[in-house]
Scaffold this motif. Structure first.
Motif, PDB file in Angstrom:
ATOM      1  N   PHE A  78       0.833  -1.200   0.000  1.00 56.26           N
ATOM      2  CA  PHE A  78       0.000   0.000   0.000  1.00 56.26           C
ATOM      3  C   PHE A  78       0.867   1.248   0.000  1.00 56.26           C
ATOM      4  CE2 PHE A  78      -2.975  -2.932   2.070  1.00 56.26           C
ATOM      5  CZ  PHE A  78      -4.151  -2.630   1.424  1.00 56.26           C
ATOM      6  N   ALA A  79       0.274   2.337  -0.450  1.00 58.99           N
ATOM      7  CA  ALA A  79       0.902   3.650  -0.327  1.00 58.99           C
ATOM      8  C   ALA A  79      -0.144   4.620   0.203  1.00 58.99           C
ATOM      9  CB  ALA A  79       1.420   4.137  -1.669  1.00 58.99           C
ATOM     10  N   MET A  80       0.265   5.429   1.150  1.00 57.10           N
ATOM     11  CA  MET A  80      -0.568   6.541   1.600  1.00 57.10           C
ATOM     12  C   MET A  80      -0.099   7.748   0.812  1.00 57.10           C
ATOM     13  SD  MET A  80      -1.058   7.769   5.481  1.00 57.10           S
ATOM     14  CE  MET A  80      -1.549   9.418   5.851  1.00 57.10           C
ATOM     15  N   VAL A  81      -1.005   8.406   0.088  1.00 54.34           N
ATOM     16  CA  VAL A  81      -0.620   9.504  -0.800  1.00 54.34           C
ATOM     17  C   VAL A  81      -1.403  10.766  -0.483  1.00 54.34           C
ATOM     18  CG1 VAL A  81       0.057   7.980  -2.694  1.00 54.34           C
ATOM     19  CG2 VAL A  81      -2.259   8.835  -2.606  1.00 54.34           C
ATOM     20  N   ARG A  82      -0.738  11.896  -0.670  1.00 59.03           N
ATOM     21  CA  ARG A  82      -1.431  13.197  -0.678  1.00 59.03           C
ATOM     22  C   ARG A  82      -1.854  13.431  -2.113  1.00 59.03           C
ATOM     23  NH1 ARG A  82       1.583  18.037   2.146  1.00 59.03           N
ATOM     24  NH2 ARG A  82      -0.346  19.038   1.502  1.00 59.03           N
ATOM     25  N   THR A  83      -3.129  13.505  -2.333  1.00 65.91           N
ATOM     26  CA  THR A  83      -3.642  13.569  -3.696  1.00 65.91           C
ATOM     27  C   THR A  83      -3.553  14.975  -4.281  1.00 65.91           C
ATOM     28  OG1 THR A  83      -5.883  13.883  -2.835  1.00 65.91           O
ATOM     29  CG2 THR A  83      -5.206  11.631  -3.344  1.00 65.91           C
ATOM     30  N   PHE A  84      -3.499  15.007  -5.606  1.00 67.18           N
ATOM     31  CA  PHE A  84      -3.550  16.248  -6.378  1.00 67.18           C
ATOM     32  C   PHE A  84      -4.850  16.212  -7.168  1.00 67.18           C
ATOM     33  CE2 PHE A  84       0.935  15.688  -5.683  1.00 67.18           C
ATOM     34  CZ  PHE A  84       1.430  16.967  -5.526  1.00 67.18           C
ATOM     35  N   ARG A  85      -5.586  17.312  -7.163  1.00 66.77           N
ATOM     36  CA  ARG A  85      -6.836  17.341  -7.931  1.00 66.77           C
ATOM     37  C   ARG A  85      -6.741  18.351  -9.057  1.00 66.77           C
ATOM     38  NH1 ARG A  85     -10.961  20.570  -3.906  1.00 66.77           N
ATOM     39  NH2 ARG A  85      -9.878  22.549  -4.055  1.00 66.77           N
ATOM     40  N   LYS A  86      -7.598  18.145 -10.051  1.00 67.12           N
ATOM     41  CA  LYS A  86      -7.667  19.096 -11.167  1.00 67.12           C
ATOM     42  C   LYS A  86      -8.145  20.440 -10.647  1.00 67.12           C
ATOM     43  CE  LYS A  86      -8.723  15.667 -14.667  1.00 67.12           C
ATOM     44  NZ  LYS A  86      -9.704  15.173 -15.614  1.00 67.12           N
ATOM     45  N   THR A  87      -7.719  21.487 -11.320  1.00 67.91           N
ATOM     46  CA  THR A  87      -8.123  22.827 -10.923  1.00 67.91           C
ATOM     47  C   THR A  87      -8.340  23.679 -12.168  1.00 67.91           C
ATOM     48  OG1 THR A  87      -7.510  24.771  -9.611  1.00 67.91           O
ATOM     49  CG2 THR A  87      -5.723  23.594 -10.685  1.00 67.91           C
ATOM     50  N   THR A  88      -9.158  24.693 -12.039  1.00 70.81           N
ATOM     51  CA  THR A  88      -9.374  25.628 -13.150  1.00 70.81           C
ATOM     52  C   THR A  88      -8.512  26.876 -12.991  1.00 70.81           C
ATOM     53  OG1 THR A  88     -11.227  26.631 -11.952  1.00 70.81           O
ATOM     54  CG2 THR A  88     -11.739  24.858 -13.526  1.00 70.81           C
ATOM     55  N   TRP A  89      -7.793  26.988 -11.865  1.00 72.19           N
ATOM     56  CA  TRP A  89      -6.930  28.132 -11.608  1.00 72.19           C
ATOM     57  C   TRP A  89      -5.826  28.187 -12.657  1.00 72.19           C
ATOM     58  CZ3 TRP A  89      -1.714  28.652 -10.518  1.00 72.19           C
ATOM     59  CH2 TRP A  89      -1.307  29.918 -10.072  1.00 72.19           C
TER      60      TRP A  89
END
Length: 151
Positions: A78-89
């Motif tokens: 397993f990996a615990m990850v800090r996610t990145f999300r799409k943005t409109t900025w």
């Protein structure tokens, strides 16, 4: 007679090897990714692309990688990850690089390593709101094709 369950053993990992098929020449390739708070006396937490149902190129920063030994000789990574999300900025300067926003550490998620597709390079955007990052898609041809969803 009392019955008991054997507790799983958890082993921390500091490096993972991700095997993938190149989108350029269909050959097998490998990424070596680090998740180590003291890699040559400096923290190193690489980023990954992983499979999800709702995002073609979900991305996250490795936060903790571990191997879980379960009863019956079952091993799950397993990996615990800090996610990145799409943005409109968008930054004030024009760029063609895709942009992702890093979610807070409280929004971390768990990913099985069998769903990790590729390593990726994300560069922080300084002076931007929150924690915005460029996806560096010009590292090699394979990354360019993956990030821009070109088959």
């Amino acid at each position: 007679m009392s019955a008991y369950l054997k507790c799983p053993q958890i082993e921390q990992c500091k490096v993972i090897y991700v095997e993938y098929q190149s989108k350029v020449d269909w050959r097998s390739s490998r990424d070596i990714l680090h998740c180590n708070p003291r890699f040559h006396n400096a923290p190193r937490f690489d980023c990954i692309i992983y499979e999800t149902d709702d995002d073609l190129i979900a991305m996250g920063e490795l936060f903790f990688v571990f191997r879980c030994h379960l009863p019956g000789n079952v091993v799950i990574d397993f990996a615990m990850v800090r996610t990145f999300r799409k943005t409109t900025w968008q930054p004030n300067t024009r760029t063609d690089c895709p942009i992702r926003e890093k979610m807070p550490a409280t929004a971390a998620s768990f990913v099985t390593l069998e769903h990790v597709v590729h390593g990726t390079l994300l560069c922080p955007i300084f002076g931007g709101k929150a924690e915005m990052h460029y996806i560096i898609d010009c590292v090699d041809e394979d990354m360019y094709l993956r990030v821009n969803n070109i088959d």
